[in-house]
Design a protein around this motif. Structure first.
Motif, PDB file in Angstrom:
ATOM      1  N   THR A 145      -1.960   1.466  -6.600  1.00  0.00           N
ATOM      2  CA  THR A 145      -1.281   0.486  -7.447  1.00  0.00           C
ATOM      3  C   THR A 145      -0.992   1.055  -8.829  1.00  0.00           C
ATOM      4  O   THR A 145       0.081   0.822  -9.402  1.00  0.00           O
ATOM      5  CB  THR A 145      -2.132  -0.795  -7.566  1.00  0.00           C
ATOM      6  OG1 THR A 145      -2.412  -1.295  -6.255  1.00  0.00           O
ATOM      7  CG2 THR A 145      -1.398  -1.860  -8.359  1.00  0.00           C
ATOM      8  N   GLU A 146      -1.931   1.810  -9.379  1.00  0.00           N
ATOM      9  CA  GLU A 146      -1.706   2.425 -10.693  1.00  0.00           C
ATOM     10  C   GLU A 146      -0.544   3.420 -10.645  1.00  0.00           C
ATOM     11  O   GLU A 146       0.282   3.475 -11.561  1.00  0.00           O
ATOM     12  CB  GLU A 146      -2.989   3.119 -11.162  1.00  0.00           C
ATOM     13  CG  GLU A 146      -4.094   2.138 -11.558  1.00  0.00           C
ATOM     14  CD  GLU A 146      -5.409   2.832 -11.862  1.00  0.00           C
ATOM     15  OE1 GLU A 146      -5.440   4.089 -11.771  1.00  0.00           O
ATOM     16  OE2 GLU A 146      -6.387   2.145 -12.169  1.00  0.00           O
ATOM     17  N   LEU A 147      -0.479   4.206  -9.571  1.00  0.00           N
ATOM     18  CA  LEU A 147       0.648   5.129  -9.421  1.00  0.00           C
ATOM     19  C   LEU A 147       1.964   4.369  -9.281  1.00  0.00           C
ATOM     20  O   LEU A 147       3.000   4.793  -9.795  1.00  0.00           O
ATOM     21  CB  LEU A 147       0.437   6.016  -8.191  1.00  0.00           C
ATOM     22  CG  LEU A 147      -0.378   7.291  -8.385  1.00  0.00           C
ATOM     23  CD1 LEU A 147      -0.628   7.958  -7.039  1.00  0.00           C
ATOM     24  CD2 LEU A 147       0.332   8.256  -9.326  1.00  0.00           C
ATOM     25  N   ALA A 148       1.915   3.237  -8.587  1.00  0.00           N
ATOM     26  CA  ALA A 148       3.128   2.443  -8.379  1.00  0.00           C
ATOM     27  C   ALA A 148       3.666   1.883  -9.690  1.00  0.00           C
ATOM     28  O   ALA A 148       4.879   1.725  -9.855  1.00  0.00           O
ATOM     29  CB  ALA A 148       2.846   1.304  -7.400  1.00  0.00           C
ATOM     30  N   LEU A 149       2.787   1.587 -10.630  1.00  0.00           N
ATOM     31  CA  LEU A 149       3.237   1.084 -11.928  1.00  0.00           C
ATOM     32  C   LEU A 149       3.899   2.185 -12.755  1.00  0.00           C
ATOM     33  O   LEU A 149       4.617   1.897 -13.707  1.00  0.00           O
ATOM     34  CB  LEU A 149       2.057   0.476 -12.689  1.00  0.00           C
ATOM     35  CG  LEU A 149       1.471  -0.798 -12.068  1.00  0.00           C
ATOM     36  CD1 LEU A 149       0.242  -1.252 -12.845  1.00  0.00           C
ATOM     37  CD2 LEU A 149       2.507  -1.912 -12.012  1.00  0.00           C
ATOM     38  N   GLU A 150       3.654   3.433 -12.397  1.00  0.00           N
ATOM     39  CA  GLU A 150       4.307   4.554 -13.071  1.00  0.00           C
ATOM     40  C   GLU A 150       5.566   5.004 -12.335  1.00  0.00           C
ATOM     41  O   GLU A 150       6.474   5.566 -12.945  1.00  0.00           O
ATOM     42  CB  GLU A 150       3.335   5.738 -13.177  1.00  0.00           C
ATOM     43  CG  GLU A 150       2.103   5.461 -14.023  1.00  0.00           C
ATOM     44  CD  GLU A 150       1.145   6.638 -14.031  1.00  0.00           C
ATOM     45  OE1 GLU A 150       1.531   7.716 -13.531  1.00  0.00           O
ATOM     46  OE2 GLU A 150       0.013   6.486 -14.515  1.00  0.00           O
ATOM     47  N   HIS A 151       5.601   4.785 -11.023  1.00  0.00           N
ATOM     48  CA  HIS A 151       6.735   5.218 -10.199  1.00  0.00           C
ATOM     49  C   HIS A 151       7.264   3.991  -9.454  1.00  0.00           C
ATOM     50  O   HIS A 151       6.718   3.588  -8.430  1.00  0.00           O
ATOM     51  CB  HIS A 151       6.302   6.303  -9.214  1.00  0.00           C
ATOM     52  CG  HIS A 151       5.724   7.515  -9.880  1.00  0.00           C
ATOM     53  ND1 HIS A 151       6.500   8.571 -10.304  1.00  0.00           N
ATOM     54  CD2 HIS A 151       4.447   7.828 -10.222  1.00  0.00           C
ATOM     55  CE1 HIS A 151       5.723   9.488 -10.865  1.00  0.00           C
ATOM     56  NE2 HIS A 151       4.483   9.064 -10.826  1.00  0.00           N
ATOM     57  N   THR A 152       8.334   3.426  -9.969  1.00  0.00           N
ATOM     58  CA  THR A 152       8.792   2.132  -9.466  1.00  0.00           C
ATOM     59  C   THR A 152       9.251   2.179  -8.013  1.00  0.00           C
ATOM     60  O   THR A 152       9.216   1.160  -7.329  1.00  0.00           O
ATOM     61  CB  THR A 152       9.930   1.588 -10.346  1.00  0.00           C
ATOM     62  OG1 THR A 152      10.962   2.585 -10.458  1.00  0.00           O
ATOM     63  CG2 THR A 152       9.423   1.252 -11.731  1.00  0.00           C
ATOM     64  N   PHE A 153       9.690   3.335  -7.517  1.00  0.00           N
ATOM     65  CA  PHE A 153      10.109   3.391  -6.114  1.00  0.00           C
ATOM     66  C   PHE A 153       8.920   3.108  -5.192  1.00  0.00           C
ATOM     67  O   PHE A 153       9.067   2.453  -4.157  1.00  0.00           O
ATOM     68  CB  PHE A 153      10.757   4.739  -5.777  1.00  0.00           C
ATOM     69  CG  PHE A 153       9.826   5.924  -5.818  1.00  0.00           C
ATOM     70  CD1 PHE A 153       9.130   6.314  -4.690  1.00  0.00           C
ATOM     71  CD2 PHE A 153       9.660   6.656  -6.982  1.00  0.00           C
ATOM     72  CE1 PHE A 153       8.281   7.410  -4.717  1.00  0.00           C
ATOM     73  CE2 PHE A 153       8.818   7.753  -7.021  1.00  0.00           C
ATOM     74  CZ  PHE A 153       8.117   8.132  -5.890  1.00  0.00           C
ATOM     75  N   LEU A 154       7.728   3.570  -5.566  1.00  0.00           N
ATOM     76  CA  LEU A 154       6.528   3.261  -4.785  1.00  0.00           C
ATOM     77  C   LEU A 154       6.175   1.784  -4.918  1.00  0.00           C
ATOM     78  O   LEU A 154       5.786   1.138  -3.936  1.00  0.00           O
ATOM     79  CB  LEU A 154       5.364   4.136  -5.248  1.00  0.00           C
ATOM     80  CG  LEU A 154       3.991   3.840  -4.617  1.00  0.00           C
ATOM     81  CD1 LEU A 154       4.039   3.962  -3.098  1.00  0.00           C
ATOM     82  CD2 LEU A 154       2.925   4.777  -5.192  1.00  0.00           C
ATOM     83  N   LEU A 155       6.337   1.237  -6.110  1.00  0.00           N
ATOM     84  CA  LEU A 155       6.043  -0.182  -6.318  1.00  0.00           C
ATOM     85  C   LEU A 155       6.918  -1.050  -5.423  1.00  0.00           C
ATOM     86  O   LEU A 155       6.441  -2.004  -4.803  1.00  0.00           O
ATOM     87  CB  LEU A 155       6.257  -0.555  -7.789  1.00  0.00           C
ATOM     88  CG  LEU A 155       5.993  -2.021  -8.152  1.00  0.00           C
ATOM     89  CD1 LEU A 155       4.552  -2.410  -7.844  1.00  0.00           C
ATOM     90  CD2 LEU A 155       6.305  -2.277  -9.621  1.00  0.00           C
ATOM     91  N   HIS A 156       8.205  -0.723  -5.326  1.00  0.00           N
ATOM     92  CA  HIS A 156       9.094  -1.503  -4.461  1.00  0.00           C
ATOM     93  C   HIS A 156       8.652  -1.404  -2.998  1.00  0.00           C
ATOM     94  O   HIS A 156       8.767  -2.373  -2.242  1.00  0.00           O
ATOM     95  CB  HIS A 156      10.537  -1.024  -4.614  1.00  0.00           C
ATOM     96  CG  HIS A 156      11.154  -1.385  -5.931  1.00  0.00           C
ATOM     97  ND1 HIS A 156      11.196  -2.679  -6.401  1.00  0.00           N
ATOM     98  CD2 HIS A 156      11.746  -0.617  -6.887  1.00  0.00           C
ATOM     99  CE1 HIS A 156      11.794  -2.701  -7.587  1.00  0.00           C
ATOM    100  NE2 HIS A 156      12.131  -1.463  -7.902  1.00  0.00           N
ATOM    101  N   GLY A 157       8.151  -0.241  -2.591  1.00  0.00           N
ATOM    102  CA  GLY A 157       7.648  -0.103  -1.225  1.00  0.00           C
ATOM    103  C   GLY A 157       6.435  -0.983  -0.972  1.00  0.00           C
ATOM    104  O   GLY A 157       6.319  -1.621   0.086  1.00  0.00           O
ATOM    105  N   LEU A 158       5.521  -1.037  -1.937  1.00  0.00           N
ATOM    106  CA  LEU A 158       4.340  -1.892  -1.797  1.00  0.00           C
ATOM    107  C   LEU A 158       4.736  -3.364  -1.743  1.00  0.00           C
ATOM    108  O   LEU A 158       4.176  -4.143  -0.960  1.00  0.00           O
ATOM    109  CB  LEU A 158       3.375  -1.658  -2.961  1.00  0.00           C
ATOM    110  CG  LEU A 158       2.844  -0.236  -3.170  1.00  0.00           C
ATOM    111  CD1 LEU A 158       1.782  -0.233  -4.261  1.00  0.00           C
ATOM    112  CD2 LEU A 158       2.283   0.342  -1.886  1.00  0.00           C
TER     113      LEU A 158
END
Length: 411
Positions: free
Chosen positions: A146-159
């Motif tokens: 989750t912390e990485l996703a907040l830095e890399h929005t493409f991962l956040l959208h996947g989550l």
């Protein structure tokens, strides 16, 4: 210079004119300062942060004076990385006589209330459901991922896409369609950057790309819980191809990914030597598949070799998965079989080759033996039912489905 060692005014001026102009960025973003990289000071996102698809935060002094902070329609400022997330400023609130003092602002995409709800669902429920009862692995998804996703929005959208599907599975019927649309929208946003990063891989995005590739596999299997696939064999083949794609994603920066704490925590079980088959370990039903392939007529050498290799890997997967203790993530071990398949066997599977379909049906037994996971639910039944239809005209091969059908239908 004069004889007494003092510079004349003319000499001082000449020396000063030879100095190079200062090129250090004084008003750059925090990310460039931390990376000791020159920032082009292009607000709201500098070229470096755009290239790396990371958030771009700025000192207040670097913020253009005429920039207005956008607001959500209900008055709340929603930012993925606000320095003061507890503050909600309403455009209709006139009780403040002084502006709020904030040390930095974040120039990132603002998220809607529905997206914030999906993020809450991810952190509170979905991340704990990926590997049920395996606390160590779930904590990786809940915190590091989750912390990485907040830095890399493409991962956040996947989550968020996976969270939307997970929420839809248990949602009332009238909410399912809305959540499916949200899942599709989030996935499209994730894939847009994912494809660009595949073409231009960087060290900074290597680990987030590995995580998103893993999420895409769960997402594709989970979608079957909402809309059962018309062609289960073709659908599972697509998921297996995604597993193969993980290797492509991490290859350019393999050493970096392998050394990351996220990778070690998620995959340590896969390489655990205590699970390796010993001389006494044998799964008779899988070993007998070799006889089927070796004795089959009209099978060329390349097809036969691909099937024998798949059976050997499947036997290893059975032994290692069955040796997993309750605190280990047996799903990762079980899926390693699919990740290790040769391109030729996957080609046979895509063509619904009868031998490949029989072997896949035996893997469905292993899938059914693992503990419950919502995105795997009913996949074993779908696979063996589809296999029965494909082999309907081959009575000599239908008998090889008796064991898979008996095992799966008894669960």
């Amino acid at each position: 210079m004069t004889l007494d060692g003092n510079e004349t005014e003319r000499e001082k001026g000449q020396r000063a004119s030879k100095r190079k102009a200062h090129t250090k960025s004084r008003r750059g973003c925090f990310q460039c300062k931390q990376r000791h990289t020159k920032c082009n000071e292009d607000y709201p996102q500098c070229s470096n942060c755009v290239r790396l698809t990371i958030d771009c935060t700025w000192p207040l002094s670097s913020r253009p004076r005429n920039l207005l902070q956008p607001h959500h329609p209900d008055g709340a400022v929603l930012s993925s990385q606000s320095p003061h997330p507890e503050i909600h400023v309403s455009p209709f609130n006139t009780s403040h006589t002084k502006p709020l003092e904030i040390n930095a602002v974040t120039a990132v995409t603002e998220y809607s209330l529905s997206e914030m709800k999906l993020l809450h669902h991810w952190t509170s429920k979905t991340c704990q459901s990926i590997h049920p009862q395996v606390t160590a692995t779930n904590s990786v998804w809940e915190t590091e991922c989750t912390e990485l996703a907040l830095e890399h929005t493409f991962l956040l959208h996947g989550l968020l896409a996976l969270a939307a599907v997970h929420k839809a599975v248990s949602a009332p019927t009238n909410d399912k369609r809305s959540l499916q649309l949200q899942a599709d929208a989030q996935l499209n946003k994730a894939l847009a950057t994912y494809r660009r990063n595949l073409e231009h891989p960087t060290a900074e995005t290597a680990v987030p790309m590995f995580l998103l590739a893993s999420v895409l596999i769960s997402y594709n299997m989970a979608c079957a819980q909402l809309e059962p696939p018309e062609d289960p064999i073709g659908a599972i083949h697509h998921c297996f191809r995604l597993l193969q794609g993980v290797r492509v994603v991490i290859h350019p920066h393999w050493e970096l990914v392998r050394s990351s704490s996220v990778y070690r925590l998620l995959t340590d079980i896969v390489t655990n030597p205590t699970l390796d088959p010993g001389p006494e370990d044998e799964v008779a039903e899988i070993v007998h598949l070799r006889a089927l392939v070796l004795e089959a007529a009209d099978v060329d050498a390349q097809d036969r070799e691909a099937c024998i290799d798949a059976i050997s890997g499947l036997h290893r997967a059975f032994v290692r998965t069955r040796k997993c203790s309750p605190d280990l993530n047996e799903h990762s071990v079980m899926f390693m079989w699919a990740a290790s398949l040769t391109d030729h066997f996957l080609l046979l599977l895509s063509r619904q080759n009868p031998l490949a379909v029989v072997i896949l049906s035996h893997h469905a037994v292993l899938m059914s033996e693992t503990r419950y996971a919502w995105y795997i639910y009913r996949w074993p039944q779908r696979i063996v039912s589809a296999a029965e239809k494909i082999l309907g005209a081959r009575s000599d091969l239908l008998k090889w489905l008796e064991w898979p059908l008996r095992c799966i239908n008894s669960r």
